[in-house]
Design a protein around this motif. Structure first.
Motif: not given
Length: 728
Positions: A176-188
């Motif tokens: 979940e933490e990994r996916e949260k960070k990857l979602d953050e990358v895509l959002a950026l």
């Protein structure tokens, strides 16, 4: 007749009568020795008789035990008749067998006697010794056949389920933490693209072409005004100034927008790269857990139980194929790991996006330069058109790749959707599990809040005082901290705690079967001699209390009180309910891993298994309230009663001074007897004397010299015997 010296000498020299004198002297010596030996023999016999009398007296004193303690709790403690009288009576009757007027070789009599206590049942050491003596034959058979043997068939399965829960529980947090960070990358990435598309498209579609389209008029106006005669006023001065201002500011806006987009991209890329690095680290941690599955998994108590040959154990109904499916639940963690080069490719992609906007920014600056050159008559319309065309081309290329509908962003979105395809269903399972778990917690709170408990509370307060008094008497400190919250904050945490509890139970059973004798015997004594709550009083629907409040009297939940030690009437039953539910949840979650294996995604399987476990555990509690027992597992159908589960919890929580004090307090509460005043060991002191037939003065000298241990008073020899004896 006169005697002179010569006459006397002649008499002594005569041989007549010499034998008589010798016999008189020798006979006197023999009589003295014989008298001495006779009294010595009588004293020895007297000493032996006194010892036997003291032994008989102390046994007689111990024969007066408390019938109530023995019948109810199999404990021996003095009670009934006066122990001093029993001791004296038995001692006296030990040597008064001769009939009146008959010859008495030993004229013995009791001078004094008394009995003292030297052990009491309220002492933990003494109490445990009697419990162990009572249970040493019965307890091992009961526990081995009735409990441990039932857990053997599913030991291997529970080990695998426990490992899976432990691994998946930790991996889920990392995932979940990994996916949260990857979602953050895509959002950026999307924010960067949005920053580029905020002004540039409008400027490129209107402002840029307007500058180029107006440039012809600008050239004409400049030419016409330049061809005027001296003294003529310029006709297009205002139009020229307006165009120059509009063209310069428009070109500057385009260049500024490109530069601003680049600055934002660089900032967003920096944030995205940092988030991507964190995601990579989480991914590496998931890889560590995946790799750990290849190492040998230590099973602790599970292996120790499964490797034992326990009488009465039955083979598991779980096939090797089912066990293999259970093992694969944890093994599927590897599917969650992203390849390391995946992150390298993504990092390059972020750099390429910034490089693409860099080209746009450069082209926007080039367009501004071409406009400036054209306005100074060093450029041309064609140069401006070419610069704008290059700028549009760079921006369109950027939009095709990184815009809202850009191929790279769309690809990343599709990849994320595929990677997180099961997350929605998983979160739905988690929400459902948490909702059902909340129902269980609410029920536990309802149990604690049972009304009309004032009368029951008084009994608990009394037994609390007795427990504290016993701890003080034994100079023991209560280090125990009981917990009535076996259920965690969420379903994942709860099932992890439940699996940990089962692991502790297996380890505890293995310890007991490996010759840890004392705790086993004490636990089984609690189960045999104290009353447990009737599980049929658990109310599982509609919040109906019924007769539940009346059943919460101390006398109806002694085992639970001894186990948990809470002094609120409903708290111990609620704690037992919570732990029982947690144990059933662990067992049912093991089954859930097998039932839900086909779902594929390991975290989806985990969430579905937990939901399955909670639903089945709730159903089990309902069955228990109806029947009083439930099968251990789908794969181990042996029935376990509510009391059997309490015996497991006794193993789980261990034996300490506080539990012993509670056992004693309950016994005192039920019998009204203070065990700290109930003797289990006595010392008896008997002082007796015997008449001396000969030479008491000589015997007195023997006692003074330490040859005899007693003492001589008048013509009697006196001795004291002290003897101790105790119940087993």
């Amino acid at each position: 007749m006169r005697w002179n010296g010569d006459s006397v000498a002649r008499v002594w020299r005569r041989e007549e009568g010499s034998v008589s004198l010798y016999l008189i002297v020798s006979t006197a010596a023999m009589l003295l020795l014989t008298s001495l030996l006779i009294d010595f023999a009588r004293i020895a016999a007297f000493e032996r008789q006194t010892e036997l009398a003291a032994q008989s007296g102390i046994r007689s004193a111990l024969s007066a035990y408390d019938d109530g303690l023995y019948e109810r709790y199999a404990l021996f403690g003095t009670g009934g008749s006066d122990r001093g009288e029993l001791f004296e009576h038995a001692a006296q009757h030990n040597w008064t067998g001769e009939t009146a007027g008959s010859f008495r070789l030993l004229n013995m009599k009791t001078e004094a006697s008394h009995v003292d206590s030297y052990e009491v049942l309220g002492s933990h050491e003494v109490f445990k010794r009697q419990v162990l003596e009572e249970m040493k034959y019965k307890a091992p058979i009961d526990f081995t056949l009735e409990i441990a043997s039932k857990f053997v068939p599913i030991a291997e399965a529970m080990k695998e389920a426990s490992n899976s829960v432990d691994l998946l529980g930790q991996v889920q947090q990392l995932y979940e933490e990994r996916e949260k960070k990857l979602d953050e990358v895509l959002a950026l990435q999307k924010q960067a693209a949005a920053a580029a598309s905020e002004r540039l498209p409008a400027l490129l579609s209107s402002t840029g072409p307007s500058i180029i389209n107006g440039y012809g008029n600008y050239v004409r106006w400049k030419s016409e005004d330049a061809s005027l005669e001296d003294g003529e006023e310029p006709a297009h001065q205002a139009q020229i100034a307006a165009y120059v201002s509009r063209a310069a500011s428009g070109a500057a806006s385009i260049a500024a927008s490109g530069s601003q987009a680049l600055n934002l991209h660089q900032e967003y890329e920096q944030q995205a790269q940092a988030a991507l690095l964190e995601a990579k680290q989480y991914n590496a941690s998931i890889q560590v857990f995946a790799d750990s599955l290849s190492a040998s998994q230590a099973g602790g108590g599970y292996d120790r139980i499964s490797q034992k040959e326990i009488a009465g154990s039955e083979p598991a109904s779980m096939t090797p194929a089912k066990l293999n499916e259970l093992q694969q639940s944890g093994g599927a963690i590897a599917a969650l790991v992203l390849e390391s080069d995946w992150f390298e490719i993504y990092a390059e992609e972020l750099q390429k996006q910034t490089a693409a906007i860099q080209r746009v920014s450069n082209q926007s600056a080039q367009f501004k330069a071409s406009v400036s050159s054209a306005l100074s008559r060093q450029g041309s319309s064609s140069s401006m058109s070419l610069a704008l065309q290059d700028l549009k081309s760079s921006y369109n290329e950027y939009e095709m790749l990184y815009g809202v509908t850009g191929s790279i962003i769309q690809s990343r979105d599709a990849e994320r959707t595929k990677r997180q395809a099961s997350d929605k269903e998983r979160k739905a399972n988690e929400a459902a599990a948490s909702s059902k778990l909340s129902e269980v917690k609410q029920l536990v709170e309802q149990l604690k809040a049972a009304p009309d408990q004032e009368e029951n509370r008084k009994a608990f307060q009394q037994v609390e005082q007795r427990k504290e008094a016993n701890l003080k008497f034994n100079q023991a400190v209560q280090h125990e901290v009981s917990s009535s919250e076996p259920l965690g904050e969420d379903s994942g945490e709860t099932v992890q705690q439940s699996m940990s509890e089962v692991g502790s139970i297996y380890s505890g059973m293995a310890d007991l079967l490996d010759d840890v004798r004392d705790p086993l015997y004490i636990n089984e004594y609690v189960a045999h001699r104290f009353k447990a709550f009737d599980p049929k009083q658990f109310i599982l629907s509609n919040g109906q209390q019924g007769t539940f409040s009346q059943e919460l009297a101390l006398e109806n939940q002694e085992v639970e009180y001894i186990l948990y030690g809470f002094h609120e009437p409903a708290a111990n039953v609620a704690a037992a309910y919570g732990e029982l539910f947690a144990l059933r949840l662990a067992l049912r979650t093991m089954e859930g891993f097998i039932e839900c294996r086909a779902l594929g995604h390991p975290l989806l399987v985990f969430s579905a298994a937990v939901l399955y476990g909670i639903e089945k555990a709730i159903a089990d509690m309902a069955v228990l309230s109806e029947k009083g027992s439930i099968p251990l597992s789908k794969y181990a159908p042996a029935e376990l009663s509510y009391l059997d589960y309490l015996r497991l919890f006794l193993v789980l929580h261990g034996v300490n001074e506080a539990r012993i004090a509670r056992m004693i307090a309950v016994i005192e509460q039920n019998t009204g007897t203070d065990l700290s005043k109930v003797s289990t060991g006595l010392t008896g002191e008997l002082t007796a004397s015997v008449n001396l037939w000969f030479l008491p003065g000589l015997m007195r000298s023997f006692t003074a010299g330490g040859i005899l241990s007693g003492k001589v008073k008048g013509n009697r020899y006196e001795t004291t015997r002290t003897i101790g004896w105790f119940y087993g």
